[in-house]
Motif scaffolding. Structure first.
Motif, PDB file in Angstrom:
ATOM      1  N   PHE A  49       7.111  -1.267  -1.704  1.00 43.37           N
ATOM      2  CA  PHE A  49       7.712  -2.411  -2.377  1.00 43.37           C
ATOM      3  C   PHE A  49       7.431  -2.377  -3.881  1.00 43.37           C
ATOM      4  O   PHE A  49       6.402  -1.867  -4.327  1.00 43.37           O
ATOM      5  N   GLU A  50       8.354  -2.946  -4.631  1.00 45.66           N
ATOM      6  CA  GLU A  50       8.174  -3.033  -6.085  1.00 45.66           C
ATOM      7  C   GLU A  50       6.994  -3.938  -6.442  1.00 45.66           C
ATOM      8  O   GLU A  50       6.313  -3.728  -7.428  1.00 45.66           O
TER       9      GLU A  50
ATOM     10  N   PRO B 105       4.221   1.673  -6.922  1.00 48.05           N
ATOM     11  CA  PRO B 105       3.980   0.749  -8.027  1.00 48.05           C
ATOM     12  C   PRO B 105       2.521   0.342  -8.173  1.00 48.05           C
ATOM     13  O   PRO B 105       2.018   0.197  -9.287  1.00 48.05           O
ATOM     14  N   LYS B 106       1.826   0.158  -7.042  1.00 45.63           N
ATOM     15  CA  LYS B 106       0.433  -0.269  -7.133  1.00 45.63           C
ATOM     16  C   LYS B 106      -0.446   0.842  -7.705  1.00 45.63           C
ATOM     17  O   LYS B 106      -1.296   0.584  -8.580  1.00 45.63           O
ATOM     18  N   ALA B 107      -0.246   2.070  -7.225  1.00 44.54           N
ATOM     19  CA  ALA B 107      -1.031   3.189  -7.752  1.00 44.54           C
ATOM     20  C   ALA B 107      -0.729   3.402  -9.226  1.00 44.54           C
ATOM     21  O   ALA B 107      -1.634   3.682 -10.030  1.00 44.54           O
ATOM     22  N   ALA B 108       0.545   3.278  -9.603  1.00 46.25           N
ATOM     23  CA  ALA B 108       0.923   3.439 -11.011  1.00 46.25           C
ATOM     24  C   ALA B 108       0.248   2.376 -11.871  1.00 46.25           C
ATOM     25  O   ALA B 108      -0.222   2.658 -12.987  1.00 46.25           O
ATOM     26  N   ALA B 109       0.199   1.132 -11.351  1.00 44.38           N
ATOM     27  CA  ALA B 109      -0.452   0.055 -12.106  1.00 44.38           C
ATOM     28  C   ALA B 109      -1.945   0.323 -12.258  1.00 44.38           C
ATOM     29  O   ALA B 109      -2.531   0.083 -13.323  1.00 44.38           O
TER      30      ALA B 109
ATOM     31  N   TYR C   2      -2.001  -1.817   2.636  1.00 50.25           N
ATOM     32  CA  TYR C   2      -2.320  -3.081   1.999  1.00 50.25           C
ATOM     33  C   TYR C   2      -2.487  -2.909   0.485  1.00 50.25           C
ATOM     34  O   TYR C   2      -2.471  -1.790  -0.034  1.00 50.25           O
ATOM     35  N   ASP C   3      -2.659  -4.042  -0.191  1.00 49.50           N
ATOM     36  CA  ASP C   3      -2.751  -3.996  -1.654  1.00 49.50           C
ATOM     37  C   ASP C   3      -4.015  -3.314  -2.152  1.00 49.50           C
ATOM     38  O   ASP C   3      -4.118  -2.971  -3.325  1.00 49.50           O
ATOM     39  N   ASP C   4      -4.993  -3.096  -1.262  1.00 52.10           N
ATOM     40  CA  ASP C   4      -6.207  -2.373  -1.661  1.00 52.10           C
ATOM     41  C   ASP C   4      -6.152  -0.906  -1.231  1.00 52.10           C
ATOM     42  O   ASP C   4      -7.172  -0.219  -1.210  1.00 52.10           O
ATOM     43  N   PHE C   5      -4.955  -0.425  -0.838  1.00 52.20           N
ATOM     44  CA  PHE C   5      -4.692   0.968  -0.469  1.00 52.20           C
ATOM     45  C   PHE C   5      -5.186   1.324   0.937  1.00 52.20           C
ATOM     46  O   PHE C   5      -5.045   2.470   1.352  1.00 52.20           O
ATOM     47  N   ARG C   6      -5.775   0.384   1.677  1.00 51.09           N
ATOM     48  CA  ARG C   6      -6.099   0.678   3.065  1.00 51.09           C
ATOM     49  C   ARG C   6      -4.801   0.843   3.850  1.00 51.09           C
ATOM     50  O   ARG C   6      -3.835   0.102   3.637  1.00 51.09           O
ATOM     51  N   THR C   7      -4.795   1.791   4.771  1.00 49.67           N
ATOM     52  CA  THR C   7      -3.619   2.046   5.603  1.00 49.67           C
ATOM     53  C   THR C   7      -3.969   1.796   7.061  1.00 49.67           C
ATOM     54  O   THR C   7      -5.017   2.229   7.542  1.00 49.67           O
TER      55      THR C   7
END
Length: 388
Positions: A276-277, A211-215, A320-325
């Motif tokens: 997560f959504e 969902p985050k990447a799509a957004a 995380y929400d900034d794409f860090r893994t």
């Protein structure tokens, strides 16, 4: 072998847990039903011999939906949704407890049925597998339609359940194809079909675009569909999403995927994860994360047991929400496949992870695998953990 010569199938059981329960309770066929309750939600026998089923209307707790029937999905209910939220959307939906022993039994049945016809199988969990059909006689003539239909029939005969199969030149397209005609679908796609069948789909349908990447794709690039992603300049995707992920986005949108079907003999690690959504905070959203985290550990344990393996190393994966893994691992004194031991080890890993940012993905992983048979691990003193 070129992509044109490969015939890879993805088989996905239809609403698997719910479908198994409907075999047990056929009177619920066609009704909205969700799986995810505890033991207190067992159907209650009535004096007239009927059963009284719990509904979401009276549910109070922190549980989440494990799966939902297609009738329930019509109300917007889906796996991972909190049961309290689901109760607001469809209070009369029937709630049944999970029964993983029964689901594993049906999982073994359907996989054994498939192996009778097509033995090159990659196990992807309790309800889905990849199958390499490329070496099966006659598969090139109809691109796998006949053998896929035979597999569907064999699974139905062995379990009483339906499945959906997509057959394409690679794993990425096959997973997309298996979702196109659910339930009980059989979809054959070749490279020439990508533009008409795949490109109109939302970009998020690609496994690996959450969902985050799509957004971000929509907000920063105006990209909503797979076709629009395919039309994007590769250098722009790399600039915005990094060299590795940006290049993968471009290749995936064009239906390119060279991954082989990996049989279970080649398994070096097993993992379970969920995206997560919406981004969740590890502390403020603990009530939502706790059952998800526990369920992932239980599913990982079930996967290990099905493979007759035990793990010496348990790890977690956080995105995380900034794409860090971030990953953390813990080595155990004795190998295990027990859900409680996996849950404890994963909880210890969480204590060593920064948890101030929101999370978009949570995963657990088992590695340093060995054949089952070592004694069960000693029970350490109980300690509180972040998601307990």
């Amino acid at each position: 072998m070129s992509a044109a010569e490969r015939h890879i199938a993805h088989l996905d059981m239809d609403a698997f847990y719910a479908s198994v329960e409907l075999l047990r309770y056929p009177q619920l066929a066609g009704q909205p039903v969700v799986i995810g309750g505890g033991r207190r939600h067992q159907p209650e026998p009535q004096p007239d011999g009927s059963l009284r089923f719990a509904t979401l209307e009276s549910y109070v707790g922190r549980g989440v939906i494990t799966t939902a029937t297609y009738a329930a999905r019509a109300f917007g209910l889906h796996s991972g949704m909190g049961l309290m939220k689901a109760a607001k959307l469809a209070p009369q939906t029937v709630l049944l407890p999970t029964d993983f022993d029964e689901y594993r039994r049906f999982s073994r049945r359907f996989k054994a049925a498939v192996a009778e016809l097509a033995p090159v199988i990659e196990d992807r969990g309790i309800d889905e597998i990849y199958i390499d059909l490329s070496q099966i006689e006659g598969v090139a003539a109809d691109h796998g339609a006949a053998i896929a239909a035979a597999i569907k029939a064999r699974v139905k005969a062995a379990t009483g359940l339906s499945c959906s199969i997509g057959v394409t030149p690679n794993k990425l397209l096959s997973k997309l194809a298996s979702e196109l005609d659910k339930p009980d679908g059989l979809t054959i796609l070749r490279e020439a079909d990508v533009e008409s069948r795949i490109w109109p789909l939302p970009a998020r349908r690609i496994n690996g675009i959450g969902p985050k990447a799509a957004a971000r794709l929509e907000a920063e690039c105006g990209i909503r569909t797979i076709g629009e992603l395919a039309a994007a300049a590769p250098h722009e995707l790399i600039e915005r999403f990094g060299r590795s992920y940006g290049a993968w986005l471009h290749a995936a949108a064009h239906g390119r995927d060279e991954r082989a079907v990996v049989t279970e003999q080649e398994t070096t690690s097993i993992s379970r994860e969920t995206t997560f959504e919406r981004d969740l905070h590890a502390r403020r959203d603990r009530a939502l994360l706790t059952p998800v985290f526990t369920r992932l550990c239980e599913q990982l344990a079930a996967d290990l047991q099905r493979h007759q393996l035990e793990a010496r190393t348990i790890g977690i994966k956080l995105r995380y929400d900034d794409f860090r893994t971030l990953t953390r691992v813990q080595t155990l004194p004795v190998a295990t496949a027990q859900p409680a031991a996996i849950r404890r080890a994963a909880g210890e890993c969480l204590k060593r992870a920064p948890l101030e940012q929101r999370l978009r993905l949570l995963g657990v992983r088992a590695s340093s695998l060995q054949p089952a048979g070592t004694p069960p691990p000693p029970q350490p003193p109980q300690t509180a953990d972040l998601f307990a």
